[in-house]
Structures are given as structure tokens and as C-alpha cells.
Motif scaffolding. Sequence first.
Motif, PDB file in Angstrom:
ATOM      1  N   MET A 130       0.811  -1.208   0.000  1.00 52.37           N
ATOM      2  CA  MET A 130       0.000   0.000   0.000  1.00 52.37           C
ATOM      3  C   MET A 130       0.854   1.272   0.000  1.00 52.37           C
ATOM      4  O   MET A 130       0.488   2.290  -0.599  1.00 52.37           O
ATOM      5  CB  MET A 130      -0.934   0.011   1.214  1.00 52.37           C
ATOM      6  N   ALA A 131       2.009   1.206   0.647  1.00 53.00           N
ATOM      7  CA  ALA A 131       2.924   2.352   0.592  1.00 53.00           C
ATOM      8  C   ALA A 131       3.413   2.555  -0.833  1.00 53.00           C
ATOM      9  O   ALA A 131       3.489   3.687  -1.335  1.00 53.00           O
ATOM     10  CB  ALA A 131       4.102   2.135   1.538  1.00 53.00           C
ATOM     11  N   GLY A 134       0.617   3.996  -2.886  1.00 55.96           N
ATOM     12  CA  GLY A 134       0.411   5.409  -2.579  1.00 55.96           C
ATOM     13  C   GLY A 134       1.431   6.302  -3.267  1.00 55.96           C
ATOM     14  O   GLY A 134       1.072   7.317  -3.878  1.00 55.96           O
ATOM     15  N   ILE A 135       2.692   5.913  -3.215  1.00 54.33           N
ATOM     16  CA  ILE A 135       3.750   6.729  -3.828  1.00 54.33           C
ATOM     17  C   ILE A 135       3.625   6.713  -5.348  1.00 54.33           C
ATOM     18  O   ILE A 135       3.658   7.759  -6.010  1.00 54.33           O
ATOM     19  CB  ILE A 135       5.135   6.224  -3.402  1.00 54.33           C
ATOM     20  N   GLY A 136       3.484   5.527  -5.936  1.00 52.93           N
ATOM     21  CA  GLY A 136       3.377   5.438  -7.391  1.00 52.93           C
ATOM     22  C   GLY A 136       2.166   6.153  -7.954  1.00 52.93           C
ATOM     23  O   GLY A 136       2.224   6.733  -9.052  1.00 52.93           O
ATOM     24  N   SER A 137       1.070   6.162  -7.199  1.00 51.33           N
ATOM     25  CA  SER A 137      -0.159   6.767  -7.690  1.00 51.33           C
ATOM     26  C   SER A 137      -0.137   8.292  -7.605  1.00 51.33           C
ATOM     27  O   SER A 137      -0.981   8.958  -8.213  1.00 51.33           O
ATOM     28  CB  SER A 137      -1.357   6.221  -6.912  1.00 51.33           C
ATOM     29  N   ALA A 166       0.004   6.523   1.743  1.00 53.44           N
ATOM     30  CA  ALA A 166       1.420   6.166   1.852  1.00 53.44           C
ATOM     31  C   ALA A 166       1.980   6.545   3.220  1.00 53.44           C
ATOM     32  O   ALA A 166       2.692   5.748   3.857  1.00 53.44           O
ATOM     33  CB  ALA A 166       2.208   6.860   0.741  1.00 53.44           C
ATOM     34  N   ALA A 167       1.643   7.744   3.693  1.00 53.36           N
ATOM     35  CA  ALA A 167       2.151   8.194   4.992  1.00 53.36           C
ATOM     36  C   ALA A 167       1.673   7.285   6.111  1.00 53.36           C
ATOM     37  O   ALA A 167       2.447   6.907   7.003  1.00 53.36           O
ATOM     38  CB  ALA A 167       1.706   9.633   5.245  1.00 53.36           C
ATOM     39  N   GLU A 172       2.587   2.975  10.068  1.00 53.92           N
ATOM     40  CA  GLU A 172       2.224   1.644  10.556  1.00 53.92           C
ATOM     41  C   GLU A 172       3.464   0.748  10.615  1.00 53.92           C
ATOM     42  O   GLU A 172       3.665   0.014  11.589  1.00 53.92           O
ATOM     43  CB  GLU A 172       1.180   1.031   9.630  1.00 53.92           C
ATOM     44  N   LEU A 173       4.277   0.800   9.583  1.00 50.21           N
ATOM     45  CA  LEU A 173       5.510   0.001   9.569  1.00 50.21           C
ATOM     46  C   LEU A 173       6.487   0.464  10.642  1.00 50.21           C
ATOM     47  O   LEU A 173       7.299  -0.332  11.137  1.00 50.21           O
ATOM     48  CB  LEU A 173       6.169   0.099   8.186  1.00 50.21           C
TER      49      LEU A 173
END
Length: 215
Positions: A130-131, A134-137, A166-167, A172-173
Amino acid sequence: MVPSSYSPLHRMVTSQLETGHTMINARRIARRIGTLMLAAFLFYGIGSSLATTASAGALLTTGVAMMLLNSVAVVAIGALMLPILRLHAPAVAVGYLATRIFEGGFLAVGAIALLVGVSGANFLAYNIAMAGLGIGSLFFCVALYRSRLVPRFLAVWGFVGYASFAAGCFLELAGVAGAGLVSTVPGGLFEIFFAIWLIARGLGSTAAITVTARA
């Protein structure tokens, strides 16, 4: 005498028919993308709920299978968007496909991890996927804004939603429990609205131009 096949009237009619066919194709592609986005949302939502709550047996297998179908759907989204976006932003078009492959791959790894009983790996794979999405999109939304394939308010909404997504996943990570879930709200709502928009309204007229150029 000039053959009728070369007459100005024939060329005009042929051009109009080809343009109409191109617009229909672009509309069909947009509907497929929208349908796949909604399907992916349902596949992963229902599948992960089943796979993370079932201990073993048919429910777990069904959940994992739905999660894997989600991976197929998200890669197909990137592939279908490629010819439409390529003439507006070639690098972004390829990057968006790569983003969807990245997402689908890690989500598939997470699904298999659940099948073999390693739930922690699924958590890690999901947030990495999902990160990356988020960045690619973010670049994808910038391309949508510049090309006017969709109304600009929708592209801005997507940019904000994916940035939040993404944030939240990075937090979360990093150990901030619940950050990923909260951050999915604006991005998730965008994807649902965007999918419905594509099904109901399609993409802007420049999408037809793109398909024509690729024909």
C-alpha cells in the motif's frame, strides 16, 4: 471519374465512423478499469476478512483465493490504463503499471503467508504494497490533472488520498498502530468514487485521441 472510395464524402463518413468506434473503445476501457477497481476492493475486503479470521479449512482457502484475485485485478488495472495514459505521460504510464504489479505481487505474498499461517508476514506485505501504491499513484494523479482525463478536482482528491495512504502505511511500519487504517479513508473513498466515475462517465475526450494514436 474519381472512385467513390476516395471521394471527400466517403472519407468524411469513414473518419466519423472511426472516431465513433475509437470513443466507444475508450469508454469500454474506462468501464473495465472502473469495474476492476470495484471488484478489487470487494475481493480484498471480503477475502482478507475471511482469511484473517478463519483458522483453517474452506473459509481460509476461499479468503486467500479472493485476495489472489485482487492481485490479478490490480495488475489488470495498470495494464488497461497503459495505452490511454502513454501518450500523455509515457514514463508515468509505465510507472503506474509497475506500481500495480508491485502492489499485486506483495499482496499475493501476504495472501500466501496467511495460507501457511504466517500472519505477521501478511501485515508487512500489505503495508509495503500500500505504501508503494500510494507513492506510485501520486505521479498517476499528476498525469490525470495535466491531461484532464478526469476533472481536476478528482485528480487533486486522488493525490491527497494516496499521499495520506502512503504516509499512514509508513507510520504503521514504524510501529504507530492504527495509522494505516485511518489513512486509508480519503484514498479508499477516492478509489470507489473514481471507479464509479469511470463506469458512469468514462475518461475525457483526450482518451479517444490516445486510442486513435495507438491504433
